[in-house]
Design an enzyme around this catalytic site. Structure first.
Site, PDB file in Angstrom:
ATOM      1  N   HIS A   1       2.279 -19.182 -53.338  1.00 41.98           N
ATOM      2  CA  HIS A   1       2.411 -19.980 -52.326  1.00 41.98           C
ATOM      3  C   HIS A   1       2.031 -21.121 -53.792  1.00 41.98           C
ATOM      4  O   HIS A   1       1.737 -20.988 -54.759  1.00 41.98           O
ATOM      5  CB  HIS A   1       0.754 -20.779 -51.768  1.00 41.98           C
ATOM      6  CG  HIS A   1      -0.035 -20.860 -52.143  1.00 41.98           C
ATOM      7  ND1 HIS A   1      -0.896 -21.411 -53.097  1.00 41.98           N
ATOM      8  CD2 HIS A   1      -1.133 -19.477 -52.427  1.00 41.98           C
ATOM      9  CE1 HIS A   1      -2.494 -21.057 -53.582  1.00 41.98           C
ATOM     10  NE2 HIS A   1      -2.684 -19.234 -52.777  1.00 41.98           N
TER      11      HIS A   1
ATOM     12  N   ASP B   1       0.718 -24.633 -53.295  1.00 42.29           N
ATOM     13  CA  ASP B   1      -0.249 -25.339 -53.360  1.00 42.29           C
ATOM     14  C   ASP B   1      -2.012 -24.584 -53.651  1.00 42.29           C
ATOM     15  O   ASP B   1      -1.577 -23.399 -54.477  1.00 42.29           O
ATOM     16  CB  ASP B   1      -0.895 -26.373 -51.857  1.00 42.29           C
ATOM     17  CG  ASP B   1      -1.298 -24.877 -51.253  1.00 42.29           C
ATOM     18  OD1 ASP B   1      -0.719 -23.698 -51.224  1.00 42.29           O
ATOM     19  OD2 ASP B   1      -2.255 -24.893 -50.246  1.00 42.29           O
TER      20      ASP B   1
ATOM     21  N   ASP C   1      -4.106 -19.730 -59.072  1.00 42.43           N
ATOM     22  CA  ASP C   1      -4.478 -19.860 -57.440  1.00 42.43           C
ATOM     23  C   ASP C   1      -3.579 -20.646 -56.901  1.00 42.43           C
ATOM     24  O   ASP C   1      -3.471 -22.154 -56.787  1.00 42.43           O
ATOM     25  CB  ASP C   1      -5.329 -19.682 -57.191  1.00 42.43           C
ATOM     26  CG  ASP C   1      -5.223 -19.641 -55.425  1.00 42.43           C
ATOM     27  OD1 ASP C   1      -4.691 -19.092 -54.989  1.00 42.43           O
ATOM     28  OD2 ASP C   1      -6.182 -19.603 -55.062  1.00 42.43           O
TER      29      ASP C   1
ATOM     30  N   GLU D   1       0.070 -23.083 -48.362  1.00 42.91           N
ATOM     31  CA  GLU D   1      -1.377 -22.149 -48.022  1.00 42.91           C
ATOM     32  C   GLU D   1      -3.078 -21.760 -47.908  1.00 42.91           C
ATOM     33  O   GLU D   1      -3.926 -21.379 -47.038  1.00 42.91           O
ATOM     34  CB  GLU D   1      -1.503 -20.774 -48.806  1.00 42.91           C
ATOM     35  CG  GLU D   1      -1.862 -19.285 -48.544  1.00 42.91           C
ATOM     36  CD  GLU D   1      -3.452 -18.989 -49.260  1.00 42.91           C
ATOM     37  OE1 GLU D   1      -3.906 -18.088 -48.862  1.00 42.91           O
ATOM     38  OE2 GLU D   1      -4.009 -20.183 -49.831  1.00 42.91           O
ATOM     39  N   GLU D   2      -3.653 -23.367 -49.138  1.00 39.10           N
ATOM     40  CA  GLU D   2      -4.479 -22.922 -48.693  1.00 39.10           C
ATOM     41  C   GLU D   2      -5.412 -23.866 -48.192  1.00 39.10           C
ATOM     42  O   GLU D   2      -6.790 -22.942 -47.598  1.00 39.10           O
ATOM     43  CB  GLU D   2      -5.378 -23.976 -50.279  1.00 39.10           C
ATOM     44  CG  GLU D   2      -4.657 -23.394 -51.443  1.00 39.10           C
ATOM     45  CD  GLU D   2      -5.696 -22.214 -52.321  1.00 39.10           C
ATOM     46  OE1 GLU D   2      -6.994 -21.679 -51.244  1.00 39.10           O
ATOM     47  OE2 GLU D   2      -5.604 -21.584 -53.165  1.00 39.10           O
TER      48      GLU D   2
ATOM     49  N   ASP E   1      -1.548 -12.689 -55.015  1.00 43.51           N
ATOM     50  CA  ASP E   1      -2.056 -13.893 -54.593  1.00 43.51           C
ATOM     51  C   ASP E   1      -3.255 -13.527 -54.775  1.00 43.51           C
ATOM     52  O   ASP E   1      -4.454 -14.189 -54.822  1.00 43.51           O
ATOM     53  CB  ASP E   1      -1.644 -14.779 -53.580  1.00 43.51           C
ATOM     54  CG  ASP E   1      -2.547 -16.124 -53.614  1.00 43.51           C
ATOM     55  OD1 ASP E   1      -2.701 -15.923 -54.325  1.00 43.51           O
ATOM     56  OD2 ASP E   1      -2.846 -16.685 -52.160  1.00 43.51           O
TER      57      ASP E   1
ATOM     58  N   HIS F   1     -10.669 -21.747 -57.710  1.00 37.36           N
ATOM     59  CA  HIS F   1     -11.069 -23.051 -56.716  1.00 37.36           C
ATOM     60  C   HIS F   1     -12.558 -24.200 -57.674  1.00 37.36           C
ATOM     61  O   HIS F   1     -12.775 -24.580 -57.327  1.00 37.36           O
ATOM     62  CB  HIS F   1     -11.652 -22.712 -55.710  1.00 37.36           C
ATOM     63  CG  HIS F   1     -10.420 -22.196 -54.900  1.00 37.36           C
ATOM     64  ND1 HIS F   1     -10.500 -21.988 -53.674  1.00 37.36           N
ATOM     65  CD2 HIS F   1      -8.979 -22.091 -55.108  1.00 37.36           C
ATOM     66  CE1 HIS F   1      -9.484 -21.286 -52.708  1.00 37.36           C
ATOM     67  NE2 HIS F   1      -8.595 -21.313 -53.456  1.00 37.36           N
TER      68      HIS F   1
END
Length: 406
Positions: A76, A78, A137, A170-171, A193, A373
């Site tokens: 992904h 984002d 990520d 995706e997040e 991922d 994150h």
């Protein structure tokens, strides 16, 4: 192109998604990264490239032998809102010595808090400067997929069609909202991922969201008896009546409730929960428990509570556990690179969940990043290189004298 060059280029673009938006792309910079990837795919002479600019999906396919399995790879574009993704300044630490890493004068990447660091002694770490996330990520996954494509685009090795899809948002749970199987239609696929090198996962949470709206009745507090309905107080009762099964107290296959957001005053309070469990029966029980709590409190507080529960995704295990050839072939392919496979459940969701339920079995492979994150995020360069080898090995394994099932 070296994988570190790719990775540093990708993380220089702020692709933070925006959970306040309900369609893709939620932020324009995701389009910027998507266009960069399209240009790189053209330079790799990939046979079919399609950019859905409206919804920000990048599709590509490197054509191969039609008698061999069609394999897909997904990552992904984002990054999470949990930490800033703007003006990322990566630190490159060569020959890591196993000690704590000073990200800046105030932020320390501690080996006590993050013991996985010790697994990378002598290798090259890429960390943040302690003010932003890194973006591994899932830009580590994108880098690894692009490096795998570069290998096969310049190789004469036999393979089936290799599909690639880079998804937006995706997040925030929208990664597959507009995914088009006309451009991404492999026999099976992998989401690159996951976390550590060697991770192979085909179990994830069943997930639901719960929105609660509590309407109070304000009055003069000195004369409130039998009149006042304090919506904030009711909110505290709801949370207290749930078990102490929260993310910070659970691990492995343990499910949880998480109060993500609460806003309000005496007159009105809103609450947002996420509900997670691997076991389908336990998952249903959790939703029923919250429903029962609201029913009980509504009897006491004059039907002042509205509850809306919505399922968001399900455990991919029910799909992929039936795919013995996929599981066994993947384990062999990882083993062929000399990496030890770690099979464990993913305590989260994935684009692979919805792709699997849409007819394309799609387990998860580790991308090599850690502490997602957060400002403590890091990735190991040698792990990214090894994961690229794993992707190459997967294509080889399923292409080796193995005709596609009719």
């Amino acid at each position: 192109m070296q994988i570190i060059e790719r990775f540093l280029k990708y993380v220089s673009i702020d692709t933070t998604s925006d959970s306040k938006k309900e369609d893709t792309p939620s932020t324009n910079n995701q389009i910027k990264l998507a266009k960069l990837l399209v240009e790189e795919l053209r330079l790799l002479n990939v046979d079919q490239i399609h950019f859905d600019q409206k919804n920000c999906y990048v599709y590509a396919m490197l054509m191969g032998d039609k008698d061999l399995p069609k394999i897909g790879f997904v990552s992904h574009l984002d990054t999470s809102e949990a930490a800033s993704g703007k003006n990322i300044k990566p630190n490159i630490i060569k020959n890591y010595d196993g000690n704590d890493v000073m990200l800046n004068d105030n932020v320390v990447l501690s080996t006590e808090v993050y013991p996985d660091l010790k697994n990378h002694i002598g290798k090259t770490l890429i960390t943040t400067d302690g003010t932003t996330l890194l973006g591994a990520d899932d830009k580590a996954g994108i880098s690894e997929i692009m490096s795998m494509l570069e290998y096969y685009s310049s190789s004469n090795e036999k393979h089936g069609d290799i599909y690639v899809c880079f998804t937006p948002d995706e997040e925030i749970g929208l990664g597959t909202l507009h995914l088009d199987k006309k451009y991404f239609d492999p026999d099976f696929a992998y989401v690159v991922d996951g976390i550590s090198l060697g991770d192979f996962s085909y179990e994830n949470f069943n997930a639901a969201s719960a929105s609660i709206e509590i309407t109070g009745i304000p009055t003069h507090l000195g004369y409130a008896k039998d009149v006042l309905i304090n919506s904030v107080h009711i909110a505290t009762l709801i949370n207290a009546m749930l078990p102490d099964e929260v993310p910070e107290n659970t691990e492995g296959y343990e499910g949880y409730f998480c109060l993500e957001d609460i806003k309000g005053d005496i007159s009105k309070t809103t609450m947002e929960y996420i509900i997670r469990d691997f076991d389908k029966e336990n998952f249903e029980n959790r939703k029923q428990l919250l429903t029962k709590i609201v029913e009980v409190l509504n009897k006491k507080y004059n039907n002042s509570i509205k509850l809306n529960i919505k399922d968001t995704y399900y455990n991919m295990f029910d799909v992929i556990n039936k795919e013995e050839d996929l599981i066994n072939g993947t384990l062999t392919a990882i083993s062929n690179t000399g990496v030890t496979t770690n099979i464990e459940p993913v305590r989260g969701g994935s684009d692979g969940t919805r792709i699997s339920y849409d007819g394309i079995p799609c387990p998860i492979l580790g991308a090599g990043g850690h502490n997602f994150h957060s400002v403590y995020e890091y990735v190991c360069l040698e792990d990214m290189e090894k994961i690229t080898e794993i992707l190459i090995s997967i294509v080889k394994q399923f292409s080796k004298n193995k005709q596609k099932k009719k």
